[in-house]
Design a protein around this motif. Structure first.
Motif, PDB file in Angstrom:
ATOM      1  N   GLU A  37       0.838  -1.197   0.000  1.00 36.77           N
ATOM      2  CA  GLU A  37       0.000   0.000   0.000  1.00 36.77           C
ATOM      3  C   GLU A  37       0.869   1.242   0.000  1.00 36.77           C
ATOM      4  N   LYS A  61       0.396   5.490   0.782  1.00 40.67           N
ATOM      5  CA  LYS A  61      -0.515   6.474   1.352  1.00 40.67           C
ATOM      6  C   LYS A  61      -0.174   7.847   0.821  1.00 40.67           C
ATOM      7  N   THR A 113      -5.429   5.980   0.195  1.00 39.76           N
ATOM      8  CA  THR A 113      -4.594   4.785   0.288  1.00 39.76           C
ATOM      9  C   THR A 113      -4.772   3.969  -0.986  1.00 39.76           C
ATOM     10  N   LYS A 130      -3.978   0.349  -2.626  1.00 41.10           N
ATOM     11  CA  LYS A 130      -3.627  -1.003  -2.200  1.00 41.10           C
ATOM     12  C   LYS A 130      -3.634  -1.959  -3.376  1.00 41.10           C
TER      13      LYS A 130
END
Length: 179
Positions: free
Chosen positions: A84, A86, A132, A134
């Protein structure tokens, strides 16, 4: 010998590797990834570990040795725990929201910017100014985050824009007062 290339890769529980010549398929709880490796590289599986070996000390084989091991380790990590990135939005009125699977950004343009996630990527908006990204493919996650950041890169005077979570923006001094 490459210091990275000679490290063994341990396989977590639930991760399977299928070797088919130069093609490797890694299957885990989060999904399946495929990768084709160059001819001078061989991959050997032994008791819960995977070793990446090179055929010779030719310059090209040495160059691919550490790279191939890193790519294979990223595949194993991706299918077991995922990756992930951010992002943070800095600026008055900047906000992100989700419309179904689409990411919608209000970042000072005359229209909201809508981003469809590529195959294997999902977006989350935990707060109005946080995004985020992912997925199981490290390269695709990083590339998608870079595409989102590129829409409104942080500027050096006020720091407004979309930046990575721990990114430090070098600030410039503005104009000096007019006296």
């Amino acid at each position: 010998m490459s210091r990275i290339g000679k490290k063994p890769i341990s396989l977590p529980a639930g991760v399977e590797i299928k070797l088919d010549g130069q093609n490797v398929t890694v299957k885990g709880p989060r999904g399946v990834l495929n990768q084709s490796f160059p001819p001078g590289i061989s991959i050997v599986q032994e008791e819960g570990q995977v070793l990446v070996q090179r055929a010779s000390d030719a310059k090209q084989d040495r160059a691919y040795h550490g790279l191939s091991r890193a790519l294979l380790a990223n595949m194993v990590t991706g299918v077991s725990s995922g990756f992930e990135k951010k992002l943070e939005m800095v600026g008055v009125g900047y906000r992100a929201s989700m419309q179904g699977k689409k990411l919608v950004l209000s970042i000072g343009f005359s229209h909201p910017v809508e981003i469809d996630p590529p195959e294997g990527i999902e977006f989350e908006v935990p707060a109005v100014t946080k995004i985020t990204v992912k997925g199981i493919d490290k390269q695709l996650v990083g590339n998608t985050a870079a595409v989102i950041r590129k829409i409104r890169e942080p500027e050096p005077y006020k720091g407004k824009g979309i930046k990575y979570e721990n990114e430090v923006i070098r600030r410039k001094a503005g104009k000096a007062g007019g006296r």
